[in-house]
Enzyme design. Sequence first.
Site, PDB file in Angstrom:
ATOM      1  N   TYR A 136       5.446  25.182 -40.719  1.00  0.00           N
ATOM      2  CA  TYR A 136       6.236  26.149 -39.789  1.00  0.00           C
ATOM      3  C   TYR A 136       7.549  25.481 -39.664  1.00  0.00           C
ATOM      4  O   TYR A 136       7.627  24.300 -39.135  1.00  0.00           O
ATOM      5  CB  TYR A 136       5.399  26.368 -38.531  1.00  0.00           C
ATOM      6  CG  TYR A 136       6.363  27.493 -37.785  1.00  0.00           C
ATOM      7  CD1 TYR A 136       5.716  28.816 -37.943  1.00  0.00           C
ATOM      8  CD2 TYR A 136       7.426  27.467 -37.120  1.00  0.00           C
ATOM      9  CE1 TYR A 136       6.400  29.886 -37.289  1.00  0.00           C
ATOM     10  CE2 TYR A 136       8.020  28.568 -36.699  1.00  0.00           C
ATOM     11  CZ  TYR A 136       7.534  29.708 -36.620  1.00  0.00           C
ATOM     12  OH  TYR A 136       8.138  30.461 -36.165  1.00  0.00           O
ATOM     13  N   GLN A 197       2.542  35.676 -35.395  1.00  0.00           N
ATOM     14  CA  GLN A 197       2.373  36.307 -36.823  1.00  0.00           C
ATOM     15  C   GLN A 197       2.142  35.540 -37.871  1.00  0.00           C
ATOM     16  O   GLN A 197       1.043  35.630 -38.724  1.00  0.00           O
ATOM     17  CB  GLN A 197       3.068  37.532 -36.887  1.00  0.00           C
ATOM     18  CG  GLN A 197       4.529  37.373 -37.324  1.00  0.00           C
ATOM     19  CD  GLN A 197       5.431  37.211 -36.219  1.00  0.00           C
ATOM     20  OE1 GLN A 197       4.764  37.105 -35.239  1.00  0.00           O
ATOM     21  NE2 GLN A 197       6.718  37.743 -36.323  1.00  0.00           N
ATOM     22  N   ASN A 220       8.445  27.565 -31.002  1.00  0.00           N
ATOM     23  CA  ASN A 220       8.673  28.131 -29.744  1.00  0.00           C
ATOM     24  C   ASN A 220       7.431  28.273 -29.032  1.00  0.00           C
ATOM     25  O   ASN A 220       6.335  27.953 -29.456  1.00  0.00           O
ATOM     26  CB  ASN A 220       9.421  29.299 -29.487  1.00  0.00           C
ATOM     27  CG  ASN A 220       8.941  30.532 -30.148  1.00  0.00           C
ATOM     28  OD1 ASN A 220       7.407  30.765 -30.437  1.00  0.00           O
ATOM     29  ND2 ASN A 220       9.408  31.610 -30.373  1.00  0.00           N
ATOM     30  N   SER A 243      11.745  17.875 -26.568  1.00  0.00           N
ATOM     31  CA  SER A 243      12.230  16.409 -27.057  1.00  0.00           C
ATOM     32  C   SER A 243      12.457  15.540 -25.689  1.00  0.00           C
ATOM     33  O   SER A 243      13.003  16.087 -24.826  1.00  0.00           O
ATOM     34  CB  SER A 243      13.501  16.814 -27.870  1.00  0.00           C
ATOM     35  OG  SER A 243      13.769  15.423 -28.674  1.00  0.00           O
ATOM     36  N   GLN A 265      19.400  14.017 -27.361  1.00  0.00           N
ATOM     37  CA  GLN A 265      18.058  14.605 -27.042  1.00  0.00           C
ATOM     38  C   GLN A 265      18.240  15.957 -26.089  1.00  0.00           C
ATOM     39  O   GLN A 265      17.822  16.975 -26.265  1.00  0.00           O
ATOM     40  CB  GLN A 265      17.101  13.648 -26.534  1.00  0.00           C
ATOM     41  CG  GLN A 265      16.757  12.529 -27.360  1.00  0.00           C
ATOM     42  CD  GLN A 265      16.354  13.164 -28.762  1.00  0.00           C
ATOM     43  OE1 GLN A 265      15.423  14.084 -28.875  1.00  0.00           O
ATOM     44  NE2 GLN A 265      17.151  12.679 -29.761  1.00  0.00           N
ATOM     45  N   HIS A 268      19.090  19.499 -27.644  1.00  0.00           N
ATOM     46  CA  HIS A 268      18.134  20.276 -28.004  1.00  0.00           C
ATOM     47  C   HIS A 268      18.046  21.554 -27.260  1.00  0.00           C
ATOM     48  O   HIS A 268      17.984  22.516 -27.644  1.00  0.00           O
ATOM     49  CB  HIS A 268      16.853  19.445 -28.081  1.00  0.00           C
ATOM     50  CG  HIS A 268      16.704  18.584 -29.444  1.00  0.00           C
ATOM     51  ND1 HIS A 268      16.594  19.382 -30.572  1.00  0.00           N
ATOM     52  CD2 HIS A 268      16.725  17.293 -29.623  1.00  0.00           C
ATOM     53  CE1 HIS A 268      16.623  18.145 -31.513  1.00  0.00           C
ATOM     54  NE2 HIS A 268      16.553  17.021 -31.021  1.00  0.00           N
ATOM     55  N   GLU A 333       8.547  10.039 -26.043  1.00  0.00           N
ATOM     56  CA  GLU A 333       8.522  10.363 -27.956  1.00  0.00           C
ATOM     57  C   GLU A 333       9.469   9.519 -28.436  1.00  0.00           C
ATOM     58  O   GLU A 333       9.011   8.992 -29.465  1.00  0.00           O
ATOM     59  CB  GLU A 333       9.115  11.796 -27.841  1.00  0.00           C
ATOM     60  CG  GLU A 333       9.350  12.381 -29.343  1.00  0.00           C
ATOM     61  CD  GLU A 333       9.847  13.718 -29.364  1.00  0.00           C
ATOM     62  OE1 GLU A 333       9.901  14.150 -30.447  1.00  0.00           O
ATOM     63  OE2 GLU A 333      10.601  13.945 -28.443  1.00  0.00           O
ATOM     64  N   HIS A 334      10.484   9.270 -27.831  1.00  0.00           N
ATOM     65  CA  HIS A 334      11.524   8.482 -28.720  1.00  0.00           C
ATOM     66  C   HIS A 334      11.798   7.266 -27.691  1.00  0.00           C
ATOM     67  O   HIS A 334      12.451   7.512 -26.568  1.00  0.00           O
ATOM     68  CB  HIS A 334      12.929   9.039 -29.205  1.00  0.00           C
ATOM     69  CG  HIS A 334      12.812  10.237 -29.737  1.00  0.00           C
ATOM     70  ND1 HIS A 334      12.810  11.333 -29.229  1.00  0.00           N
ATOM     71  CD2 HIS A 334      12.497  10.299 -31.009  1.00  0.00           C
ATOM     72  CE1 HIS A 334      12.595  12.292 -30.462  1.00  0.00           C
ATOM     73  NE2 HIS A 334      12.298  11.455 -31.442  1.00  0.00           N
ATOM     74  N   ASP A 367      15.968  10.872 -36.582  1.00  0.00           N
ATOM     75  CA  ASP A 367      15.821  12.263 -36.931  1.00  0.00           C
ATOM     76  C   ASP A 367      15.991  12.766 -38.190  1.00  0.00           C
ATOM     77  O   ASP A 367      15.347  13.654 -38.802  1.00  0.00           O
ATOM     78  CB  ASP A 367      16.837  13.105 -35.951  1.00  0.00           C
ATOM     79  CG  ASP A 367      16.644  12.707 -34.446  1.00  0.00           C
ATOM     80  OD1 ASP A 367      15.237  12.555 -34.137  1.00  0.00           O
ATOM     81  OD2 ASP A 367      17.337  13.094 -33.500  1.00  0.00           O
ATOM     82  N   GLU A 421     -36.923  10.026 -30.282  1.00  0.00           N
ATOM     83  CA  GLU A 421     -36.319  11.180 -29.975  1.00  0.00           C
ATOM     84  C   GLU A 421     -37.455  12.125 -30.178  1.00  0.00           C
ATOM     85  O   GLU A 421     -36.767  13.566 -29.968  1.00  0.00           O
ATOM     86  CB  GLU A 421     -34.919  11.265 -30.706  1.00  0.00           C
ATOM     87  CG  GLU A 421     -33.866  10.278 -30.372  1.00  0.00           C
ATOM     88  CD  GLU A 421     -32.572  10.298 -31.279  1.00  0.00           C
ATOM     89  OE1 GLU A 421     -32.587  11.297 -32.086  1.00  0.00           O
ATOM     90  OE2 GLU A 421     -31.720   9.625 -30.933  1.00  0.00           O
ATOM     91  N   HIS A 426     -37.390  14.424 -38.919  1.00  0.00           N
ATOM     92  CA  HIS A 426     -36.455  13.187 -39.275  1.00  0.00           C
ATOM     93  C   HIS A 426     -37.462  11.911 -39.550  1.00  0.00           C
ATOM     94  O   HIS A 426     -37.104  11.214 -40.519  1.00  0.00           O
ATOM     95  CB  HIS A 426     -35.689  12.801 -37.948  1.00  0.00           C
ATOM     96  CG  HIS A 426     -34.661  13.762 -37.533  1.00  0.00           C
ATOM     97  ND1 HIS A 426     -34.865  15.077 -37.424  1.00  0.00           N
ATOM     98  CD2 HIS A 426     -33.185  13.436 -37.409  1.00  0.00           C
ATOM     99  CE1 HIS A 426     -33.412  15.660 -37.105  1.00  0.00           C
ATOM    100  NE2 HIS A 426     -32.409  14.748 -37.417  1.00  0.00           N
TER     101      HIS A 426
END
Length: 436
Positions: A136, A197, A220, A243, A265, A268, A333-334, A367, A421, A426
């Site tokens: 995506y 979708q 998103n 971010s 950052q 963003h 993250e960074h 990046d 068991e 088994h």
Amino acid sequence: MSQMTTIARLTTQDVDFEARLESLLAWEGVSDQEVGSRVAEIIAAVRQRGDDAVVEYTNRFDRLSVSSMSELAIGAERLAAAFAAVPQEQREALQQAAERIRAYHQRQKPESWQYNEPDGTLLGQKVSPLDRVGIYVPGGKAAYPSSVLMNAVPAHVAGVAEIIMVVPTPDGIVNELVLAAAHLAGVDRVFTLGGAQAVAALAYGTQTVPRVDKIVGPGNIYVATAKRAVFGQVGIDMIAGPSEILVVSDGKTDPDWLAMDLFSQAEHDEDAQAILVTWDADHLDAVLASIERLLPTMEREAIIRESLARRGALILCDGPAQAVELINRVAPEHLELSVEAPQEMAEGVRHAGAIFMGRYTAEVLGDYCAGPNHVLPTSGTARFSSPLGVYDFQKRSSLIQCSAEGADTLGRTASVLARGESLTAHARSAENRFKR
């Protein structure tokens, strides 16, 4: 005084420091009930009506007027034409970035292995690529060719047989650089779809969109919610939040550099997070002064200003050791270690998506073109998650082959445990292979 930037200033010695830090870090990555309900409706419709539902939602949400899925498909020739048509400077930059990303991820590639025990029993692990993955990529005004490379190149290195890319084109806006990157990264098929979708189409398949084994890539809140909803039907990389960057400075880095690193950052979106940690009070003041002076020069000033006001912070701590404690508490993250001995400080870091070491190592290099992946765990998930990599596009199968002697030895142990068991079948399955 002219408009001042509102950014939280915290000191670790403040009595309310922990509460204020907790409030800053709080991020609800889970969508609300209304979003979840709408996403569930879209997924159900795509499962039931396939292409027709995808076309209907795409026309509605992306303001298009297509009549069939054929109008939402982009073939290999169109991708190649886009690559040939982009300016040479951009084409060369894409090629250089792709080469570096590929070279880095080649080193990640795990190998199958096996070993033989003295009695002839073979044990091992077989590494196999996924058959088909879906990528995506955000579209429209927020178009990220770098994300195409970061998602598709590791999949290609892993040996994935088919890479399907979806990218929305609101109002029919097609980003040629995104298509050029898809060609360069070895994407097989592209559909101009977005939102829940697109995720549903990849997860369940339609008459035109093939079903994939895993979906990766940012989007998103509707995309994130849909990925969460289809997890289990397909694999996903992660549920990505906004971010983040955490910069640790020892007071000797140019404050203007650090201000811009924070901006990189914050620009963003309004929910992005930029935090600076230092044990030099004068330096903290200097960075704030740089923020005030440079912010009006930024094209995305309003977004940066809102991001810093909502979730930004300048933190004064007691020293390097406490800075490392804060890093591991935040799990950013960074992480930029803008200090004299960054590798030494990095030894104490347990939780961070990517670590940028030294004054000259701006996060932005990661990046685009340094080589390591820019798809990273956010919202504290670096405590248990890793950057996207080749391993995300492969799976492992265990290998077990017993000799007659091994079947007898292992079987006797298995029989005892199985009967313990109360799983008689088994036990008897193992006992059938005992040496008589």
